[in-house]
Scaffold this active site. Structure first.
Site, PDB file in Angstrom:
ATOM      1  N   CYS A  96       0.558  -1.511   0.283  1.00  0.00           N
ATOM      2  CA  CYS A  96       0.103  -0.027  -0.656  1.00  0.00           C
ATOM      3  C   CYS A  96       0.825   1.482  -0.083  1.00  0.00           C
ATOM      4  O   CYS A  96       2.148   1.534   0.586  1.00  0.00           O
ATOM      5  CB  CYS A  96      -1.176  -0.439   1.764  1.00  0.00           C
ATOM      6  SG  CYS A  96      -1.483   1.413   1.733  1.00  0.00           S
ATOM      7  N   CYS A 145      -1.148 -10.975  -6.853  1.00  0.00           N
ATOM      8  CA  CYS A 145      -2.055 -11.671  -6.312  1.00  0.00           C
ATOM      9  C   CYS A 145      -1.946 -11.432  -3.956  1.00  0.00           C
ATOM     10  O   CYS A 145      -0.536 -11.059  -4.965  1.00  0.00           O
ATOM     11  CB  CYS A 145      -1.077 -13.104  -6.061  1.00  0.00           C
ATOM     12  SG  CYS A 145      -1.583 -14.536  -5.282  1.00  0.00           S
TER      13      CYS A 145
END
Length: 132
Positions: free
Chosen positions: A96, A119
């Site tokens: 993130c 993924c």
């Protein structure tokens, strides 16, 4: 973008032990065990640590790997990518951009048109239904 920074103790107070292990210590949840690997809702997947929007459900697909897979992020600014040489492999780690939470890995074996497979560990995500 303003970076979200917390101490390990602060993260441990707000995350479950598994969320902390995966998001903050670069762990991995077991395949086919996460809440979102087979989830079909319409909306936005956000970072469990900070709430930043990461992926849109329109870009989610079944990769057969047991983890939620996406062909692209909501924006290139949403994620940071880093080389990961752990476990005697060379992979691209995805984190993130807002809080540096480890999310999963990026592979070049996804569907057209991007050819990418993000993924992502379910435990790193929350889901916001569209229209809320």
């Amino acid at each position: 973008m303003q970076k979200i920074r917390k101490s390990d103790e602060e993260w441990q107070k707000t995350l479950t032990p598994l969320q902390y292990e995966v998001c903050r210590k670069r762990g991995t949840e077991r395949a086919f065990t996460g809440e979102y690997y087979d989830f079909k809702g319409d909306g936005i997947y956000c970072c469990v640590c900070c709430g930043a929007a990461l992926f849109d459900s329109v870009d989610k697909y079944d990769s057969g790997t047991g983890w939620p897979s996406f062909s692209r992020p909501v924006s290139q600014e949403a994620l940071n990518e880093h080389e990961d040489r752990s476990y005697a492999m060379v992979r691209t780690e995805v984190a993130c951009a807002a809080c540096d939470a480890h999310l999963g890995h990026l592979f070049p074996d996804g569907p057209p048109p991007t050819g990418l497979r993000y993924c992502i560990n379910s435990v790193c995500l929350t889901f916001e239904p569209r229209g809320r």
